[in-house]
Write a protein that holds these residues in place. Structure first.
Motif: not given
Length: 436
Positions: A320-321, A323-330, A400
């Protein structure tokens, strides 16, 4: 230190103050030698730190598992490729030990472009009584020499010396991501994104390209990893690409392709990224292959190519995370995986300084944490749980609340005992099971 040793505990930790840690302090590789008596780490600053296991004493039997610093040396320095106007980082990508043949130890270390063979040796005696030199090493006047002296060896404080014996350079266009010592112990392989080179330890100016692909052949992918099965001399190579795994025997014209069919209903924008293989390992028995992608660890049987025989979810709560993991390159982090000595347990890292263990026999799994709170000697590691949603229990942590800057990418397992090394950013933790 007189307390009884309980279940799983940490027996040593090597901590640097996180608030003052620099980029150069981040550990980039961890590797036990073949006996498990030595443990080597490399960092982004080009340094190699070797730890030696404490010898057992009659008075303190429980200290047998502790590791202390044995030697530290600068393996690589930053360089600049003037031809390509490219900076070459000093970061240590991989370390591989050679089997010990004499009193000295040998290891390979590599950065993006250069592989070095290091000799690590001990010296506890110094020669004295030279005829042509004085005690400070300066040449003496031959006219002052009136008698012949026999040089003798005098005891001195133990000194551990690391010296480069071979330097293998200028053979890779792309960054070296893997090195593997072959079972003859006379040759080794180095691999980058498009090429695998075979080297002889005695020849530094020439290597043989055993596999090579150009960008136009359709093989240009994110990563190539090579591994070698040394125990049974099967001459079997492993190559992993984002979408599939290749097992290649040196006498075969075509490789065997291990690939799991993708379920179209589960396909998303992130499917190709999270299915990319970041690490691959042969089992000690030589029958199984373990692969790690972003969310899972899979075990393959060499006799079955169409699907893995075991799949373990590492941190499925991160779906579920994405999208945010993609944005911060993780989402592009490359996690490693390791077997224990009997191939019955698998270990791999996660975020928030968590690492996961999977028992293949009982199918039980556990999440443990490497942190300062449990870094005291003999501290018991308590299982951790991640809460995805709903009411959170007291001993659980919300998804979170996970800290994605704290990640365990590199781990190592003692070849015969339940001792593990976990690299958490700039800190190294060594854990072991109960010792009777």
């Amino acid at each position: 230190m007189e307390e009884d040793i309980d279940t799983r505990k940490i027996n040593n930790s090597f901590l640097r103050d996180h608030s003052y840690a620099t980029e150069a302090d981040i550990i980039s590789t961890v590797e036990f030698n073949h006996t498990g008596e030595l443990l080597a780490t490399g960092d982004k600053g080009g340094r190699v730190v070797i730890f030696q296991r404490e010898q057992e004493s009659k008075n303190q039997v429980h200290r047998r598992g502790e590791y202390n610093v044995y030697s530290t040396f600068q393996s690589h320095e930053p360089e600049f490729d003037y031809l390509k106007s490219l900076e070459i980082e000093e970061k240590i990508n991989k370390i591989r030990w050679l089997p010990q043949q004499n009193a000295a130890y040998f290891l390979l270390s590599t950065n993006d472009k250069t592989v070095k063979l290091w000799k690590v040796s001990e010296r506890d005696k110094r020669p004295e009584g030279y005829n042509l030199k004085d005690e400070e090493g300066r040449l003496r006047d031959p006219a002052t020499i009136t008698s012949l002296r026999v040089p003798v060896l005098r005891p001195m404080d133990l000194m551990v010396e690391a010296a480069p014996r071979r330097v293998f350079a200028n053979a890779h266009t792309y960054h070296i991501n893997s090195i593997s010592v072959n079972s003859d112990y006379e040759t080794y392989m180095s691999a980058d994104d498009l090429r695998i080179n075979l080297w002889n330890f005695e020849i530094t100016n020439q290597s043989f390209s055993i596999l090579s692909w150009g960008p136009r052949t359709g093989w240009l992918e994110r990563r190539v990893l090579s591994s070698f099965q040394p125990h049974q001399c099967r001459n079997l190579y492993l190559l992993s690409y984002p979408k599939h795994l290749l097992a290649w025997h040196h006498q075969q014209a075509q490789p065997r392709v291990f690939e799991e069919p993708e379920d179209p209903s589960n396909r998303s924008f992130f499917s190709e990224i999270i299915s990319s293989i970041s690490d691959v390992k042969f089992s000690h028995s030589g029958r199984y292959i373990m692969t790690r992608d972003y969310l899972t660890v899979k075990v393959w049987d060499l006799n079955m190519e169409n699907r893995p025989i075991e799949t373990y979810q590492v941190h499925d709560y991160l779906r579920s995370k994405l999208c945010s993991l993609y944005e911060n390159d993780c989402i592009f982090d490359k996690f490693e995986c390791v077997w224990n000595g009997s191939d019955s347990v698998i270990m791999t890292g996660s975020y928030n300084n968590f690492f996961r263990m999977f028992d293949r026999n009982t199918k039980r799994d556990v999440t443990l944490e490497a942190s300062r709170e449990n870094s005291k000697p003999r501290a018991i590691l308590k299982p951790r749980k991640v809460c995805v949603g709903g009411k959170r229990r007291k001993d659980e942590i919300s998804v979170d609340s996970l800290d994605f800057s704290k990640k365990i990418l590199h781990t190592a397992w003692h070849p015969s005992e339940n001792i593990i090394a976990v690299a958490a950013t700039n800190n190294l933790y060594i854990f072991q099971d109960k010792v009777n």
